[in-house]
Motif scaffolding. Structure first.
Motif, PDB file in Angstrom:
ATOM      1  N   GLU A   1       0.808  -1.222   0.000  1.00  0.00           N
ATOM      2  CA  GLU A   1       0.000   0.000   0.000  1.00  0.00           C
ATOM      3  C   GLU A   1       0.842   1.273   0.000  1.00  0.00           C
ATOM      4  O   GLU A   1       0.305   2.366   0.223  1.00  0.00           O
TER       5      GLU A   1
ATOM      6  N   ALA B   1       2.286   3.248  -2.240  1.00  0.00           N
ATOM      7  CA  ALA B   1       1.917   4.342  -3.145  1.00  0.00           C
ATOM      8  C   ALA B   1       0.714   5.116  -2.598  1.00  0.00           C
ATOM      9  O   ALA B   1       0.690   6.352  -2.624  1.00  0.00           O
ATOM     10  N   ARG B   2      -0.275   4.387  -2.070  1.00  0.00           N
ATOM     11  CA  ARG B   2      -1.458   5.044  -1.500  1.00  0.00           C
ATOM     12  C   ARG B   2      -1.086   5.824  -0.241  1.00  0.00           C
ATOM     13  O   ARG B   2      -1.562   6.934  -0.028  1.00  0.00           O
ATOM     14  N   ILE B   3      -0.211   5.252   0.586  1.00  0.00           N
ATOM     15  CA  ILE B   3       0.222   5.917   1.808  1.00  0.00           C
ATOM     16  C   ILE B   3       0.950   7.229   1.479  1.00  0.00           C
ATOM     17  O   ILE B   3       0.677   8.272   2.087  1.00  0.00           O
TER      18      ILE B   3
ATOM     19  N   ALA C   1       0.729   9.002  -1.284  1.00  0.00           N
ATOM     20  CA  ALA C   1      -0.256   9.939  -1.854  1.00  0.00           C
ATOM     21  C   ALA C   1      -1.082  10.601  -0.758  1.00  0.00           C
ATOM     22  O   ALA C   1      -1.322  11.809  -0.783  1.00  0.00           O
ATOM     23  N   ALA C   2      -1.515   9.799   0.217  1.00  0.00           N
ATOM     24  CA  ALA C   2      -2.297  10.368   1.330  1.00  0.00           C
ATOM     25  C   ALA C   2      -1.471  11.351   2.134  1.00  0.00           C
ATOM     26  O   ALA C   2      -1.954  12.413   2.504  1.00  0.00           O
ATOM     27  N   ASN C   3      -0.197  11.021   2.375  1.00  0.00           N
ATOM     28  CA  ASN C   3       0.672  11.927   3.129  1.00  0.00           C
ATOM     29  C   ASN C   3       0.934  13.228   2.378  1.00  0.00           C
ATOM     30  O   ASN C   3       1.132  14.274   2.994  1.00  0.00           O
TER      31      ASN C   3
ATOM     32  N   ALA D   1      -4.542  11.960  -2.044  1.00  0.00           N
ATOM     33  CA  ALA D   1      -5.436  10.798  -2.003  1.00  0.00           C
ATOM     34  C   ALA D   1      -6.752  11.137  -2.682  1.00  0.00           C
ATOM     35  O   ALA D   1      -7.275  12.231  -2.539  1.00  0.00           O
ATOM     36  N   ALA D   2      -7.271  10.172  -3.392  1.00  0.00           N
ATOM     37  CA  ALA D   2      -8.553  10.388  -4.093  1.00  0.00           C
ATOM     38  C   ALA D   2      -9.716  10.278  -3.126  1.00  0.00           C
ATOM     39  O   ALA D   2      -9.671   9.614  -2.155  1.00  0.00           O
TER      40      ALA D   2
END
Length: 89
Positions: free
Chosen positions: A76, A78-80, A82-84, A88-89
């Motif tokens: 995860e 890439a998602r982490i 992006a959220a940081n 994040a979408a």
């Protein structure tokens, strides 16, 4: 990056007063917080005494030790990231 960490430890952290209270940037149990204590804070003096990395004076040995067991990148990640970064979408 491990060399930069060593340089920062020796040029900055180890020059601070032993009674200076410090707080973690990551929590125990997180991917980035591997091997961290569950303590909510510490002091420079406590960490100097008990953290084996802070007593290492050989830069090359520090780098070898720090990079010897780097875990796999989390699925995860890439998602982490992006959220940081607020992406994040």
């Amino acid at each position: 990056m491990a060399g930069r960490i060593f340089d920062s430890i020796h040029a900055k952290l180890l020059t601070l007063p032993d009674d200076l209270e410090i707080f973690p940037g990551h929590a125990a149990g997180s991917v980035c917080g591997a091997d961290l204590s569950g303590k909510p804070s510490s002091t420079i003096g406590f960490e100097k005494r008990w953290d084996p990395y802070l007593s290492m004076t050989d830069r090359d040995a520090f780098i070898r030790e720090l990079t010897a067991n780097i875990p796999e990148r989390p699925a995860e990640m890439a998602r982490i990231v992006a959220a940081n970064l607020g992406a994040a979408a």
